[in-house]
Structures are given as C-alpha cells and as structure tokens.
Design a protein around this motif. Structure first.
Motif, mmCIF file in Angstrom:
data_model
loop_
_atom_site.group_PDB
_atom_site.id
_atom_site.type_symbol
_atom_site.label_atom_id
_atom_site.label_comp_id
_atom_site.label_asym_id
_atom_site.label_seq_id
_atom_site.Cartn_x
_atom_site.Cartn_y
_atom_site.Cartn_z
ATOM 1 N N ASP A 74 11.819 47.910 14.523
ATOM 2 C CA ASP A 74 13.319 47.704 14.665
ATOM 3 C C ASP A 74 13.378 49.042 15.907
ATOM 4 N N LEU A 75 14.130 48.299 17.146
ATOM 5 C CA LEU A 75 14.189 48.153 18.910
ATOM 6 C C LEU A 75 15.435 48.910 18.628
ATOM 7 N N VAL A 76 15.428 50.827 18.917
ATOM 8 C CA VAL A 76 17.226 50.745 19.077
ATOM 9 C C VAL A 76 16.341 51.599 20.527
ATOM 10 N N LEU A 77 17.854 51.342 21.344
ATOM 11 C CA LEU A 77 18.070 52.025 22.661
ATOM 12 C C LEU A 77 19.693 52.907 22.411
ATOM 13 N N CYS A 78 19.076 54.272 22.992
ATOM 14 C CA CYS A 78 20.013 55.526 22.751
ATOM 15 C C CYS A 78 21.288 55.260 23.884
ATOM 16 N N VAL A 79 21.812 55.072 23.115
ATOM 17 C CA VAL A 79 23.370 55.064 23.653
ATOM 18 C C VAL A 79 23.869 55.644 24.652
ATOM 19 N N ALA A 80 23.537 57.073 24.082
ATOM 20 C CA ALA A 80 24.366 58.102 25.994
ATOM 21 C C ALA A 80 23.357 57.501 26.813
ATOM 22 N N ALA A 81 21.944 57.934 26.554
ATOM 23 C CA ALA A 81 21.065 57.076 27.510
ATOM 24 C C ALA A 81 21.173 55.840 28.845
ATOM 25 N N ALA A 82 22.195 54.726 27.536
ATOM 26 C CA ALA A 82 22.273 52.962 27.892
ATOM 27 C C ALA A 82 23.577 53.231 28.056
ATOM 28 N N GLN A 83 24.208 54.633 27.780
ATOM 29 C CA GLN A 83 25.671 54.033 29.206
ATOM 30 C C GLN A 83 25.906 54.244 30.267
#
Lengths: 130, 127
Positions: A74-83
């Motif tokens: 499972d590879l997850v990018l943080c949404v807040a950091a990604a935005q």
C-alpha cells in the motif's frame, strides 16, 4: 515483523526514498510484511508518473510501483501534502478542477489518518528522512 | 476526513519536534499530523528539542515572510486532548530562552528525562 514506513523526502534530492525502498525490499525478501508506505512532506513527489530520469539512473517512482505490484504494498501519499505540491490522482483532479493527474501506478492519495493507522497497526514504524 | 480505528489499540505516540518553526515546512506539517492524530484516541506526547523549542516561542509574527503563523495552534491543542508537552531544558538554555518565553504550558525536563520519554514511547514521529 510488520513494518510501517514513512518517507519524508522527495526522490533524487535526498537518499531517504532510496533507503526506504531498499529497506522495504530487503524486509520482504526476509519474509517480513510492509503494512504501508506513507509519503509525507516532499516525499509525496515520489508518486509522480511524469518523472524522466536519465536512462542510466534508477527510476524511483517506477521502482516503487513495481515493488507494490509484485508484493501488493500500500503506497499512500498524504492528501494535504500532495495538494500543496501538485500531486494529483483522478479523484483529486475532479475535486479541485485540475486539467490533469500525475499519480504513478499503485500509489493512492489519502489522509494523515493512514499514517496514524500505520503507527498503530505496525509493530515498527520506521521514518526515512533527516 | 476523520478516520477511526476499530482495533481499540492504544499506543504511546511521541511527536519529536527538532526544527525551527520557519525556514522549512517540517514543523508546520508535523503539527498537522498531531491534529489529525488527535482524533484516534492514542496516548499522545509532544517533545521539543534543539531548534524545535523555537516553535513554542511567544509572539511570533510571520507577516513579513508570507507564511502561516501556525504557532497559535499550539494553544488550541488542549481542546484536542493533547496536553503532554515536554521541552528539553538544555535546548532552551543554550538558546537563551526561558519557560516564560513560551506561549503554552509545558513541562521542562532535562535530557536524561527526555531520553526516558523517548525510550518509553512506542510510536515515534521525528520532525
């Protein structure tokens, strides 16, 4: 052992992503489990499919995608950091009315709760970064 | 985007803040993890060492550098049931700071107590 991994730095600029990848690969080869790899801060840039490194260099985002494909990680990018940093998946593209997405295969964007959950569920949470 | 765990497991979380509040995004984004993490009903402590002690400095003003003055959020942590804030005495002293210079109530501990706090924690975030 069940490991959670946190990657806090971007690809190429910093060794953190390389070390995290090599650790994850070695851990899997030794029979351990990777509960999740969570990408935070500039670490979210590891999830771009638009990177074009020179041919004689490693392809860091593709390498993560391949590892995830082979071992169902499972590879997850943080949404807040990604935005903040312009990392976009098809859902985010629609939600924020962007004209493109750029997320690499097997990566997904989700909330910081996924990091906390990794801390709770994994037996060891290991941070790669400064 | 509140998420809940159904496991009922409670672990000792320690957020170690080592960096100055401005200049890099680490401190600000660390605080975002603390705020989201507060919804998960874990046993949370925050530690401030090295330049991280500057994060708690009173009367910060970021208007001239066009960044968010997130230092005000520390005062709100109590509402999130995040109440255990530890500051390393040696880090404060070597930077000419006193407890009075800080914007929130903290427990000042020396480096050997800090070592124990870290050793006793189960999940450590190091920002």
């Amino acid at each position: 052992m069940i490991f959670g991994i946190l990657v806090n730095e971007g690809p190429y600029q910093h060794q953190a992503s390389d070390s995290a990848y090599l650790f994850a690969k070695a851990a899997i080869e030794e029979g351990h489990t990777i509960f999740r790899v969570f990408f935070y801060h500039d670490g979210v840039n590891n999830g771009t499919r638009l990177a074009t490194p020179p041919q004689d260099d490693r392809h860091i985002p593709n390498r993560w995608s391949e590892l995830a494909n082979e071992h169902n990680i499972d590879l997850v990018l943080c949404v807040a950091a990604a935005q903040r940093r312009g990392m976009v998946d098809p859902d985010e593209m629609k939600r924020n009315k962007k004209d493109a997405d750029n997320i690499a295969e097997k990566f997904r964007i989700s909330g910081l709760g996924q990091l906390i959950e990794a801390g709770v569920q994994a037996e060891r949470l290991i941070t790669f970064g400064d | 985007m509140e998420e809940e765990l159904e496991s009922g497991v409670v672990k000792k979380f320690l957020y170690i803040n080592r960096r100055a509040p401005h200049g890099t995004v680490y401190a600000h984004e660390a605080l975002e993890v603390v705020l989201i993490g507060a919804a998960f009903e874990q046993d949370v402590s925050l530690a401030f060492i090295d330049d991280g002690v500057f994060q708690l400095k009173k009367d910060q003003d970021t208007s001239e550098i066009n960044t968010k003055n997130f230092s005000k959020i520390f005062a709100a942590l109590e509402m999130y049931d995040v109440e255990k804030l530890y500051v390393e005495r040696e880090s404060l002293e070597s930077r000419g700071l006193k407890e009075d210079d800080l914007s929130v109530d903290v427990k000042v501990i020396d480096s050997s107590e800090m070592k124990k706090l870290i050793t006793d924690s189960e999940v450590i975030f190091n920002f």
